[in-house]
Design a protein around this motif. Structure first.
Motif, mmCIF file in Angstrom:
data_model
loop_
_atom_site.group_PDB
_atom_site.id
_atom_site.type_symbol
_atom_site.label_atom_id
_atom_site.label_comp_id
_atom_site.label_asym_id
_atom_site.label_seq_id
_atom_site.Cartn_x
_atom_site.Cartn_y
_atom_site.Cartn_z
ATOM 1 N N MET A 88 -6.331 8.211 9.306
ATOM 2 C CA MET A 88 -5.413 7.480 8.439
ATOM 3 C C MET A 88 -4.376 6.763 9.299
ATOM 4 N N GLY A 89 -4.650 5.506 9.634
ATOM 5 C CA GLY A 89 -3.688 4.691 10.375
ATOM 6 C C GLY A 89 -2.652 4.106 9.431
ATOM 7 N N TYR A 90 -1.665 3.404 9.992
ATOM 8 C CA TYR A 90 -0.584 2.847 9.165
ATOM 9 C C TYR A 90 -1.126 1.852 8.140
ATOM 10 N N THR A 91 -2.152 1.084 8.536
ATOM 11 C CA THR A 91 -2.623 0.011 7.646
ATOM 12 C C THR A 91 -3.929 0.375 6.949
ATOM 13 N N THR A 92 -4.352 1.648 7.052
ATOM 14 C CA THR A 92 -5.663 1.996 6.509
ATOM 15 C C THR A 92 -5.781 1.672 5.023
ATOM 16 N N ASN A 93 -4.804 2.091 4.243
ATOM 17 C CA ASN A 93 -4.785 1.692 2.830
ATOM 18 C C ASN A 93 -3.352 1.741 2.322
ATOM 19 N N PHE B 205 -1.925 3.773 0.214
ATOM 20 C CA PHE B 205 -1.313 5.108 0.283
ATOM 21 C C PHE B 205 -0.755 5.359 1.679
ATOM 22 N N ALA B 206 -1.548 5.054 2.695
ATOM 23 C CA ALA B 206 -1.108 5.296 4.067
ATOM 24 C C ALA B 206 0.190 4.542 4.353
ATOM 25 N N SER B 207 0.225 3.254 4.001
ATOM 26 C CA SER B 207 1.408 2.441 4.308
ATOM 27 C C SER B 207 2.634 2.942 3.571
ATOM 28 N N THR B 208 2.472 3.209 2.254
ATOM 29 C CA THR B 208 3.637 3.631 1.480
ATOM 30 C C THR B 208 4.085 5.029 1.913
ATOM 31 N N PHE B 209 3.106 5.904 2.203
ATOM 32 C CA PHE B 209 3.444 7.266 2.619
ATOM 33 C C PHE B 209 4.179 7.268 3.953
ATOM 34 N N TYR B 210 3.595 6.595 4.948
ATOM 35 C CA TYR B 210 4.234 6.584 6.271
ATOM 36 C C TYR B 210 5.612 5.922 6.203
ATOM 37 N N THR B 211 5.739 4.867 5.399
ATOM 38 C CA THR B 211 7.021 4.163 5.337
ATOM 39 C C THR B 211 8.093 5.046 4.715
ATOM 40 N N SER C 194 -9.379 1.781 -1.139
ATOM 41 C CA SER C 194 -10.310 2.665 -0.436
ATOM 42 C C SER C 194 -9.550 3.933 -0.063
ATOM 43 N N GLY C 195 -10.285 4.953 0.506
ATOM 44 C CA GLY C 195 -9.627 6.181 0.934
ATOM 45 C C GLY C 195 -8.799 5.920 2.169
ATOM 46 N N PRO C 196 -8.089 6.900 2.678
ATOM 47 C CA PRO C 196 -7.988 8.298 2.237
ATOM 48 C C PRO C 196 -7.088 8.485 1.014
ATOM 49 N N LYS C 197 -7.321 9.610 0.340
ATOM 50 C CA LYS C 197 -6.529 9.902 -0.852
ATOM 51 C C LYS C 197 -5.628 11.108 -0.594
ATOM 52 N N PRO C 198 -4.442 11.071 -1.205
ATOM 53 C CA PRO C 198 -3.486 12.164 -0.947
ATOM 54 C C PRO C 198 -3.937 13.493 -1.535
ATOM 55 N N HIS C 199 -4.488 13.465 -2.771
ATOM 56 C CA HIS C 199 -4.728 14.732 -3.463
ATOM 57 C C HIS C 199 -6.174 14.923 -3.899
#
Ligand SMILES: [Cu+2]
Lengths: 612, 210, 120
Positions: free
Chosen positions: B136-141, B143-149, B52-57
């Protein structure tokens, strides 16, 4: 080399005995002994866990322990033996021997060395404390997701494992940086890289493997920990993650790890064989390059642990071929060891027996290893007792045989006393027979289909007889280590004439100084002109060297003792320990505070005493 | 006494002529390469596999069915990237000052370096909270998890580097960083440059490549 | 000790070189963002259609240039011992191989191996 006594004021203010002196020590020899004693203790704990497993499997449908306890036992047995047994036993030899064999006074960073030990000790305690909570890790030593994700493992069991291994990783990385720098920079004047004793070479390659592979498992463990603590989906399929990625990350570390476990043993063997064959190591350069080749290619074979995941024909073929290629340098090494013995005046002392035992057992483990390099064969063997047989032949038959041989070989250097030769031979023969009795039948059981990690089996499976034999073997194997312990105690208590500097007529520099060595090892740094530095010196001298004299303990300025590394180690452990059973903010904060205090106190204390 | 000093000199002996500390920090940096490689590898492997979203680009539909802009905001991060690049330039000048014994040059450029670093961390804090505000929380999707990490661990490294540089600054202000101790700054600087080059990789890989 | 400091002064380049490197780094970063903007906004169209198929490669090459500049000049690898360069290069090589290997192996798995998608 020529050690002339320097007349000097004997007054020396440093406290050299007592508990505090061990807590604050930065002497690589003492730290080596601490590593050895701690690791041997954990090794015995892991051995006891194995004995309970063997008793549970002694007959069909036994219920000696519950299935859940059984899961905890095999997980902790594997984790303990690898991270708290074999690795730190190797670290004992790194610590004690690398500076001595290089002709150095200590490692490059003595306090960092103490820090490594304390972090290792605290990490080992942290993992084992889980037993007292009743929630020891239970997901197998390779912690496969999604068995280990929150959904299927909600308790704190896996937290102890992810956190404990991260703590141990800090210890290994700090030590690896230290020994890498020590080897490159602290070689005695004149000692080129290609002059270094083979043990130092193999240990050096091990440090490179540690440096490059431990960060990968650290990331994997962090991601798993985050998954479990904060609910992300790195390894959770419903969130788009894939548990197979865990396996790739784990084995990207896991395969180099097996070389981390075995290369130091290769080194130990390569020191023992020449001394008791009275011949230099056969094919020194080939030994170095095959070791380096094994390590390098060892980074490209990890997925041979994953054939059963169905990676597809291209990946299967690649990893199968790469794995088979590694057999070549390994074979080179085995032929070189045999070439070393060939035509030598072989003296079958206890260390030599263990070294020869190592070669034989390791060949067996290597041969079964090449078998499951082939995917079709592996699909039959994977997750059966055949695999259990294989890795015990390389890790016990390999590493533990070599480490035992090394213990007998260097004992007189470390403690100034010889271990009893008769008891040593008894230990060897008991261990050899018991080892094969325990692990050889596992090949057959595995091929007959007995699954690995299985809690029990039915009476109709025909597994009983071989399992009984294995359990008897395991008990005997445990007994052989009691013989070793008895040997240590007996040697400790019985007065002995001093062994002298060089009881084995050995080839390397550590045998040129008194046993046990003085704090500073070498009063003057030795000058080295080639390989087998001590043999060369004795040849030039035309016979045995005169016994080296002890000089005043304060003849050389040595680093101050320090308790700050222990504080920093506590800080690391507490910070990460806050992740057990969820994230506990105040524990992290306390840990970071302790860590910062430790680091700053460490950074701003003088490393060396003021000049008097 | 004389020979005690002679032995003290032996403590500086190295077989390669490279100082132990310098070799150690480089060895550590080599090891850290593998740490960030693993994180970047995970990020790229999972790129585009969100359920699901959010999407980076790209634009994405939020839970309420409203079309949202792409998450990543390039101008902000370009500004942060420039800060980090300049801080690398500044710390080199500070080191140059330390080696020449030019106290003004040392302290001035070191302060500038720290200033840039603090602003970079501030940029990241703003970015994260802005993203959280946009849902966009840490566990939203994934992308969010990998990006924040990935970027979070980089940010942690920047923060540690800042702590190190600030400690060196305090030592320098007390006048305890003479030229023969410039290595203490050089180690911190090498670590700082490493954090910079990691960002040189992360910037295109995460922000610019779609 | 003192000779060390002198040695460092002579072998390390002066601030002019460092400034030149900083300017190039800044310019390369601007190029990166420019390339991104061209493709993102598809303007100017002629340039965009030229750049689009190779934009990933262009961005990676620009980034590699920046990386090399910082490593060679700011981290002094150009002047310092070859050993340090070897350590860094070897680690970087392995790091790059591992990033690519993870992607290749997982995408190969997802595209070729029979899988059960839990979401469908
Ligand atoms: Cu393997």
């Amino acid at each position: 080399m020529a050690t002339t006594a320097i007349d000097h004021a004997p007054a020396h203010t440093h406290e050299h005995t007592g508990l505090w002196s061990w807590i604050t020590t930065v002497d690589h020899k003492r730290i080596g002994i601490l590593y050895g004693a701690t690791a041997f203790f954990f090794f015995l704990v892991g051995g006891l866990e194995a004995l309970v497993i063997r008793l549970q499997l002694m007959g069909p449908n036994k219920t000696l322990v519950s299935p859940d306890t059984y899961n905890q036992l095999f997980t902790m047995h594997g984790t303990t033996m690898i991270f708290l047994g074999v690795m730190p036993l190797s670290a004992m030899f790194f610590n004690y021997l690398i500076p001595l064999q290089l002709g150095a006074r200590d490692v490059a960073f003595p306090r960092l060395n103490a820090f490594s030990y304390w972090v290792f000790l605290l990490g080992g305690i942290l993992i084992n404390v889980s037993w007292f909570t009743g929630h020891a890790p239970n997901g197998g030593w390779f912690g496969y997701a999604n068995l280990t994700t929150k959904q299927f493992s909600p308790g704190p069991n896996i937290d102890f494992w992810t956190v404990g291994l991260q703590v141990l990783g800090v210890a290994s990385l700090a030590a690896a940086v230290n020994f890498f720098v020590t080897t490159v920079n602290l070689r005695a004047p004149g000692m080129k890289m290609m002059h270094m004793p083979m043990f130092v070479w193999m240990s050096f390659i091990t440090q490179i493997l540690l440096l490059l592979s431990f960060p990968i498992i650290t990331v994997a463990l962090i991601l798993l920990m985050i998954d479990r603590t904060f609910g992300t989906s790195f390894f959770v399929p419903t969130g788009g993650g894939d548990p197979i990625l865990w396996q790739h990350l784990f084995w990207l570390f896991g395969h180099p790890e097996v070389y981390i476990l075995i290369l130091p043993s290769f080194g130990i063997i390569s020191e023992i064989l020449p001394v008791f064959s009275r011949k230099p190591l056969f094919g020194y350069a080939a030994m170095v390059f095959s070791g380096a080749f094994i390590a390098f290619v060892g980074f490209g074979v990890w997925a041979h642990h994953m054939f059963a995941t169905g990676m597809g024909p291209f990946a299967d073929a690649f990893f199968s071929l790469a794995t088979m290629i590694i057999a070549i340098p390994t074979g080179v090494k085995i032929f070189n060891w045999i070439g070393t013995i060939w035509g030598g005046k072989v003296d079958f002392k206890t260390p030599m027996l263990f070294a020869i035992g190592f070669i034989a057992m390791f060949i067996m483990g290597g041969l079964s290893g090449v078998m499951h390099a082939s995917p079709p064969a592996d699909l039959q063997q994977t997750d059966t007792y055949f695999i259990v047989a294989h890795f015990h032949y390389v890790l016990f038959g390999g590493a533990i045989f070599a480490i035992s041989g090394g213990a007998y070989f260097w004992w007189p250097k470390m403690f100034g006393k010889m271990l009893d030769e008769g008891l040593g031979k008894l230990h060897f023969w008991l261990m050899l027979i018991a080892f094969n009795l325990t692990f050889f039948p596992m090949h057959i059981l595995g091929l007959n289909g007995m699954p690995r990690r299985v809690y029990t089996y039915s009476a109709e499976s025909n597994f009983e007889l071989l399992n009984k034999l294995e359990t008897i073997g395991a008990l005997l194997l445990g007994f052989s280590f009691l013989v070793f312990l008895y040997n240590i105690i007996k040697t400790w208590r019985t007065p002995q004439p001093p062994v002298g500097a060089d009881p084995w007529n050995a080839a390397t520099l550590e045998w040129s100084i008194p046993s046990p060595p003085q704090h500073f090892n070498y009063p003057t740094l030795p000058q080295v002109h080639g390989r087998d530095a001590l043999w060369e010196l004795k040849a030039r001298h035309g016979g045995p060297l005169p016994e080296p004299q002890r000089v005043a303990e304060d003849a050389v300025l040595m680093p101050n003792p320090s308790w700050k590394p222990l504080v920093a180690a506590i800080g690391v452990t507490v910070t990460l320990g806050g992740f057990i059973g969820g994230s506990h903010l105040w524990v992290h904060v306390a840990g970071v505070a302790i860590l910062l205090y430790g680091i700053y106190a460490w950074a701003f204390e003088p490393a060396f005493p003021e000049h008097h | 006494m004389a020979h005690a000093e002679a032995h003290a000199d032996e403590h500086h002996y190295t077989a390669t002529g490279i100082d132990n500390k310098k070799l150690a920090i480089w060895t550590f940096i080599g090891s850290e390469c593998m740490f960030f490689a693993s994180l970047i590898g995970v990020y790229l492997t999972y790129k585009g596999r969100d359920v699901s979203g959010p999407k980076p680009h790209a634009e994405w539909l939020d839970k309420a069915g409203v079309l949202q802009e792409q998450m990543l905001e390039i101008p902000l991060v370009t500004f942060g990237t420039a800060l980090l690049l300049f801080s690398s330039f500044f710390v080199v000048l500070a080191l140059n000052g330390a080696q020449r014994g030019n106290r003004k040059q040392l302290i001035g450029w070191l302060v500038a370096t720290i200033f840039c670093g603090v602003f970079f961390v501030g940029m990241q804090v703003y970015e994260f909270s802005h993203f959280a505000h946009r849902g966009m929380g840490y566990t939203t999707n994934l992308f969010a998890s990998t990006f924040y990490t990935l970027t979070g661990f980089h940010g942690t490294h920047v923060t540690l580097g800042l702590l190190w540089l600030i400690s060196v600054l305090v030592v320098a202000l007390r006048g305890k960083l003479p030229p023969e101790k410039a290595l203490n700054l050089e180690m911190a600087a090498l670590y700082w440059h490493f954090v910079d080059v990691v960002w040189i990789v992360i910037f295109p890989v995460v922000y610019l490549i779609r | 000790m003192a000779t060390d400091a002198l040695h460092a002064e002579h072998s390390h380049p002066g601030w002019q070189t460092y400034l030149k490197v900083a300017v190039v780094l800044f310019a390369l970063t601007a190029l990166e963002v420019w390339a991104y903007e061209i493709v993102h906004r598809h303007q100017p169209a002629a340039l965009a259609s030229l750049l689009e198929p190779v934009v990933v490669e262009v961005l990676l090459i620009l980034s590699a240039f920046k990386f090399a500049l910082v490593a060679m000049f700011y981290m002094h690898l150009k002047m310092d011992g070859k050993l340090l360069t070897a350590i860094f290069s070897f680690s970087l090589l392995l790091a790059a191989v591992i990033v690519v290997a993870l992607m290749v192996v997982m995408h190969y798995l997802w595209s070729h191996a029979p899988t059960v998608n839990p979401l469908k």
